[in-house]
Design an enzyme around this catalytic site. Structure first.
Site, PDB file in Angstrom:
ATOM      1  N   ASP A  24      34.575  37.065  37.805  1.00 58.95           N
ATOM      2  CA  ASP A  24      34.692  37.691  39.431  1.00 58.95           C
ATOM      3  C   ASP A  24      33.538  38.106  39.888  1.00 58.95           C
ATOM      4  OD1 ASP A  24      37.400  39.147  39.942  1.00 58.95           O
ATOM      5  OD2 ASP A  24      35.899  40.563  40.383  1.00 58.95           O
ATOM      6  N   ARG A  60      46.984  34.254  37.694  1.00 53.72           N
ATOM      7  CA  ARG A  60      48.347  34.605  37.137  1.00 53.72           C
ATOM      8  C   ARG A  60      49.850  33.492  37.646  1.00 53.72           C
ATOM      9  NH1 ARG A  60      47.346  40.440  39.046  1.00 53.72           N
ATOM     10  NH2 ARG A  60      46.224  39.046  40.630  1.00 53.72           N
ATOM     11  N   ARG A  99      45.640  35.397  28.933  1.00 58.98           N
ATOM     12  CA  ARG A  99      45.473  36.820  29.205  1.00 58.98           C
ATOM     13  C   ARG A  99      46.026  37.808  28.370  1.00 58.98           C
ATOM     14  NH1 ARG A  99      44.249  40.933  30.473  1.00 58.98           N
ATOM     15  NH2 ARG A  99      44.127  42.076  32.507  1.00 58.98           N
ATOM     16  N   ARG A 121      40.950  30.633  43.883  1.00 57.82           N
ATOM     17  CA  ARG A 121      42.013  31.331  42.742  1.00 57.82           C
ATOM     18  C   ARG A 121      42.810  30.467  42.112  1.00 57.82           C
ATOM     19  NH1 ARG A 121      42.796  37.375  42.846  1.00 57.82           N
ATOM     20  NH2 ARG A 121      40.538  38.092  43.046  1.00 57.82           N
ATOM     21  N   TYR A 171      32.597  47.634  46.819  1.00 53.99           N
ATOM     22  CA  TYR A 171      33.352  47.892  45.736  1.00 53.99           C
ATOM     23  C   TYR A 171      32.675  48.937  44.909  1.00 53.99           C
ATOM     24  CZ  TYR A 171      36.866  44.353  46.240  1.00 53.99           C
ATOM     25  OH  TYR A 171      38.042  43.716  46.906  1.00 53.99           O
TER      26      TYR A 171
END
Ligand code: CP3
Length: 349
Positions: free
Chosen positions: A80, A34, A43, A30, A156
């Site tokens: 992702d 952010r 973004r 990562r 998921y």
């Protein structure tokens, strides 16, 4: 002459092939995201996170961003693990503060909806991102492609999003083994195609993220983590014999060594809970990657320095890639990342 011959083999690739590289190569899970203001700026320009992953110009930009700030040895493709379910036709949305939401695959009957034939076309922008990043990479840095491992991605898909106990996914897996096997089988097919295309577009190493490997007891771990990973490794290697593959069985604990031996990955990525003595034992047989606690990067200063130093002392005299034990969290001050990368690059053993 290939580009690799002209420029020399990147330090990351040498380490993944089993060489001791000093100081060790470093990249961070990562590393794009952010915590970086320049990421948040990009973004804001798109509607949703999936749109960002599927817009090559912007995805390539955010992939490169951390390498402009820090002398990292690798870029990791910005995408992702849930882009594969999206590519199979599952609806996918990332909601602010809520994480991913997927249309559920509730039972065997829903498998018919998964469209393997349409995958490569739906996710084609990802391969274009790989081409663009490879062309823009700083000298000496390598490009890592990735996918989620079937168990984690399936969890998921079946839960319809994140979960704390995986109750829904486990009830499917234990209650209808043949049906769940059919789902895993489709994910193996999809993952092999997806990773092979990334390599053909320019990825120089691959990482398989099995973030929820630690949720399963041994028999289920063997069946839903080790076996499908082994098939993916074998099939990607059959097509691309030289591609180094990193496996990240997060939370696998005492099963980590069995995972490393039986899947045949070139390197095993270790989460923060793996003791450094155990990491050293694993390192006798293959490259290890890891495993600094991402929260130390939030704290910074002395605790960060000591944590990194302990890892370097234990592991940097063998085949090793410095990384975190899980991804950078959004609260991380970018300066702390700079200090860490400098410390690793300055390590003289
Ligand atoms: O820099 C990099 O590491 C490359 C990009 C990358 C992302 N996700 C970007 C991302 C990678 C390799 C991943 C992998 C991933 N995605 C995993 C495996 C690793 C792990 O963390 O265990 C998992 C489980 C996912 C699924 C996922 N994606 C969740 C649960 C979430 C929501 C939680 C969160 O952190 O927001 C995401 C969203 C996501 N993936 C973001 C980023 C930068 C944040 C979304 C945003 O910017 O709005």
């Amino acid at each position: 002459m290939t580009r690799e011959n002209l420029e020399g083999t990147p330090r990351l690739i040498r380490a993944l092939r089993g060489e001791t590289v000093g100081p060790p190569p470093v990249w961070l899970m990562r590393q794009a995201g952010r915590y970086l203001p320049e990421y948040r700026e990009v973004r804001r320009r798109v509607g949703g996170f999936v749109e960002l992953c599927l817009t090559p110009e912007l995805a390539a930009e955010v992939t490169i961003q951390p390498l402009r700030r820090y002398p990292l040895d690798a870029a990791i493709l910005f995408s992702d693990i849930l882009i594969v379910p999206y590519g199979l036709g599952q609806k996918l949305e990332f909601r602010e503060g809520e994480g991913p939401v997927l249309e559920r695959v509730a039972s065997r009957a829903d498998l018919a909806r998964l469209d393997l034939g349409g995958l490569v076309e739906r996710v084609a922008p990802v391969f274009e991102t790989v081409r663009r990043v490879r062309a823009a990479l700083p000298a000496g840095a390598a490009l890592i492609g990735f996918a989620g491992s079937p168990w984690t991605v399936a969890s998921y898909m079946v839960e319809g999003g994140g979960s704390r106990d995986f109750a829904v996914a486990k009830r499917f897996a234990y209650g209808d083994e043949a049906g769940f096997a059919a789902l895993i089988e489709r994910l193996v097919e999809a993952t092999v195609a997806y990773l092979s295309r990334q390599v053909e577009a320019g990825a120089q190493a691959l990482q398989l993220f099995d973030s929820w490997a630690g949720a399963l007891a041994e028999p289920a771990f063997r069946r839903w983590v080790i076996a499908p990973t082994r098939t993916i490794v074998d099939r990607v290697r059959a097509a691309h014999p030289d591609i180094p593959i990193i496996g990240f069985p997060r939370g696998a604990g005492l099963m980590t060594e069995t995972y490393a031996e039986e899947t045949g990955v070139d390197a095993v990525a270790l989460d923060t809970t793996i003791p450094l003595d155990a990491a050293r034992a694993l390192q006798r047989r293959r490259t290890v990657q890891g495993n600094l606690d991402p929260q130390l990067l939030v704290i910074g200063g002395e605790p960060l320095q000591r944590g990194a130093q302990a890892i370097l002392e234990a592991l940097a005299r063998g085949p090793f890639v410095f990384n975190l034990g899980h991804g950078i969290v959004p609260e991380t001050p970018p300066d702390h990342v700079g200090a860490l990368v400098e410390q690793v690059r300055g390590w003289a053993g």
